[in-house]
Design an enzyme around this catalytic site. Structure first.
Site, PDB file in Angstrom:
ATOM      1  N   LYS A 214       0.201   2.958  -4.877  1.00 45.27           N
ATOM      2  CA  LYS A 214       0.840   2.827  -6.171  1.00 45.27           C
ATOM      3  C   LYS A 214      -0.404   2.090  -7.224  1.00 45.27           C
ATOM      4  O   LYS A 214      -1.316   1.748  -6.912  1.00 45.27           O
ATOM      5  CB  LYS A 214       1.779   2.215  -6.610  1.00 45.27           C
ATOM      6  CG  LYS A 214       3.116   2.875  -6.173  1.00 45.27           C
ATOM      7  CD  LYS A 214       4.537   2.278  -6.382  1.00 45.27           C
ATOM      8  CE  LYS A 214       5.508   3.666  -6.022  1.00 45.27           C
ATOM      9  NZ  LYS A 214       6.845   3.090  -5.873  1.00 45.27           N
ATOM     10  N   ARG A 253       8.235   2.580   2.742  1.00 49.33           N
ATOM     11  CA  ARG A 253       8.132   3.837   2.199  1.00 49.33           C
ATOM     12  C   ARG A 253       6.535   4.328   1.904  1.00 49.33           C
ATOM     13  O   ARG A 253       6.319   3.571   1.166  1.00 49.33           O
ATOM     14  CB  ARG A 253       8.969   4.314   0.791  1.00 49.33           C
ATOM     15  CG  ARG A 253       8.904   5.862   0.501  1.00 49.33           C
ATOM     16  CD  ARG A 253       9.675   5.689  -0.965  1.00 49.33           C
ATOM     17  NE  ARG A 253       9.981   7.419  -1.286  1.00 49.33           N
ATOM     18  CZ  ARG A 253       8.818   7.699  -1.761  1.00 49.33           C
ATOM     19  NH1 ARG A 253       7.509   6.985  -2.103  1.00 49.33           N
ATOM     20  NH2 ARG A 253       8.874   8.781  -2.235  1.00 49.33           N
TER      21      ARG A 253
HETATM   22  N1  HH2 Z   1       8.285   5.578  -5.348  1.00 45.90           N
HETATM   23  C1  HH2 Z   1       8.162   6.859  -5.695  1.00 45.90           C
HETATM   24  C2  HH2 Z   1       9.378   7.590  -5.336  1.00 45.90           C
HETATM   25  N2  HH2 Z   1      10.494   7.414  -4.707  1.00 45.90           N
HETATM   26  N3  HH2 Z   1      11.859   5.693  -3.853  1.00 45.90           N
HETATM   27  C3  HH2 Z   1      11.786   4.471  -3.479  1.00 45.90           C
HETATM   28  N4  HH2 Z   1      12.997   3.887  -3.054  1.00 45.90           N
HETATM   29  N5  HH2 Z   1      11.208   3.286  -3.742  1.00 45.90           N
HETATM   30  C4  HH2 Z   1       9.980   3.557  -4.210  1.00 45.90           C
HETATM   31  O1  HH2 Z   1       9.005   2.819  -4.488  1.00 45.90           O
HETATM   32  C5  HH2 Z   1       9.782   4.997  -4.840  1.00 45.90           C
HETATM   33  C6  HH2 Z   1      10.633   6.003  -4.307  1.00 45.90           C
HETATM   34  C7  HH2 Z   1       6.818   7.289  -6.140  1.00 45.90           C
HETATM   35  O2  HH2 Z   1       6.174   7.732  -5.283  1.00 45.90           O
HETATM   36  P1  HH2 Z   1       5.806   9.022  -4.727  1.00 45.90           P
HETATM   37  O3  HH2 Z   1       7.218   9.742  -4.339  1.00 45.90           O
HETATM   38  O4  HH2 Z   1       4.728   9.262  -3.935  1.00 45.90           O
HETATM   39  O5  HH2 Z   1       5.473   9.684  -6.110  1.00 45.90           O
HETATM   40  P2  HH2 Z   1       6.089  10.730  -7.051  1.00 45.90           P
HETATM   41  O6  HH2 Z   1       7.263   9.984  -7.930  1.00 45.90           O
HETATM   42  O7  HH2 Z   1       5.125  11.300  -8.218  1.00 45.90           O
HETATM   43  O8  HH2 Z   1       6.616  12.153  -6.372  1.00 45.90           O
END
Ligand code: HH2
Length: 279
Positions: A214, A253
């Site tokens: 992040k 995660r």
């Molecule tokens: N962060 C992201 C997405 N889903 N779910 C939970 N429970 N907690 C988190 O911190 C979280 C999440 C963001 O990361 P990522 O899926 O890699 O990115 P994007 O939202 O751009 O797909």
């Protein structure tokens, strides 16, 4: 049903079937590339795979439910068929329902069951649910996020939503809470929440944490003006995750499964006398 390990955090591998996720957008839009990546994460030690078809990065626009499902449905079904434990990362009750019908065992809702239809759904199904805190919506959440007291406000929201789910019959070990690092939070808000993880753990609900790659890590290590790029955030991610493991976080995660699993195993070995597991 997914059972959390008692002596270490579970490792949840991230599978983004999206064109625009912040760290791996476009890499796994093709179903066979997505499936290969998910199976690699399982080989590397992922306990479950979190499949998402909508980016929630700051500024991201909402994707219609049908389009979201068309991205994730096929790979989700293939994973379940192979015996992989699957979580669905969605804010939409319709997408979550279809995923549960296909055999997903966790609903990961970054909007924290704010939609009554999502609350109804997860309380009527035998699945675990992750309730995440987010201030506002992805499209606007990073425009001057503001809190009176970020830790109190996040805790208050999570406890309110979690107790509503429990009141409706959801067993509390199946209600996970997540402070939502980076979701409507400045670097200092994230730091305050990370320093207060023990307060979330002490609620008794399993805590999930998502810090992988992040932007606050890039800003802390590279500076505000020249943040480290996404591909250089692994060490920072691992450091925060070790911190989280020491506080008793139950689910990490992550994008980098192998490195995470190795760190988790080392810390587990050092702490062989137990882990704050209450269920
Ligand atoms: N962060 C992201 C997405 N889903 N779910 C939970 N429970 N907690 C988190 O911190 C979280 C999440 C963001 O990361 P990522 O899926 O890699 O990115 P994007 O939202 O751009 O797909």
């Amino acid at each position: 049903m997914f059972r959390l390990p008692a002596d270490r955090p579970a490792v949840m591998g991230v599978l983004n079937v999206t064109p625009d996720s912040f760290s791996d957008g476009g890499a796994f839009l093709d179903s066979s590339a997505a499936l290969d990546h998910a199976l690699r994460m399982v080989d590397e030690g992922a306990d479950l795979v979190d499949v998402g078809g909508e980016s929630t990065r700051p500024g991201a626009a909402e994707v219609p439910a049908d389009e979201e499902w068309s991205r994730v449905g096929k790979v989700l079904e293939s994973l379940v068929r192979r015996g992989v434990l699957v979580s669905v990362d969605t804010r939409k009750a319709e997408v979550a329902r279809r995923a549960l019908d296909c055999g997903a065992c966790v609903v990961n809702d970054v909007s924290g069951l704010r939609d009554p239809a999502m609350m109804d759904l997860v309380c009527s199904r035998p699945c675990a649910v992750c309730i995440m805190h987010m201030q506002g919506e992805p499209a606007t959440m990073q425009i001057q996020p503001h809190y009176r007291d970020v830790v109190e406000e996040v805790l208050e929201f999570l406890l309110r939503q979690a107790s509503e789910a429990v009141r409706r019959g959801k067993p509390s070990p199946e209600v996970w809470i997540d402070p939502g690092i980076g979701f409507g939070k400045t670097t200092e808000h994230n730091r305050a929440l990370l320093r207060s993880l023990d307060r979330l753990v002490r609620t008794g609900y399993p805590v999930l944490l998502g810090v992988s790659r992040k932007s606050f890590i890039g800003r802390v290590l590279g500076g505000e003006a020249t943040p480290l790029p996404v591909e250089d955030r692994l060490e920072g991610t691992l450091a925060v995750q070790v911190w989280a493991q020491l506080q008793g976080v139950r689910v990490l995660r992550v994008h980098d499964v192998l490195a995470t699993r190795r760190c988790v195993e080392m810390v587990r070995w050092l702490r062989a006398d137990g882990y704050p597991a209450r269920d």
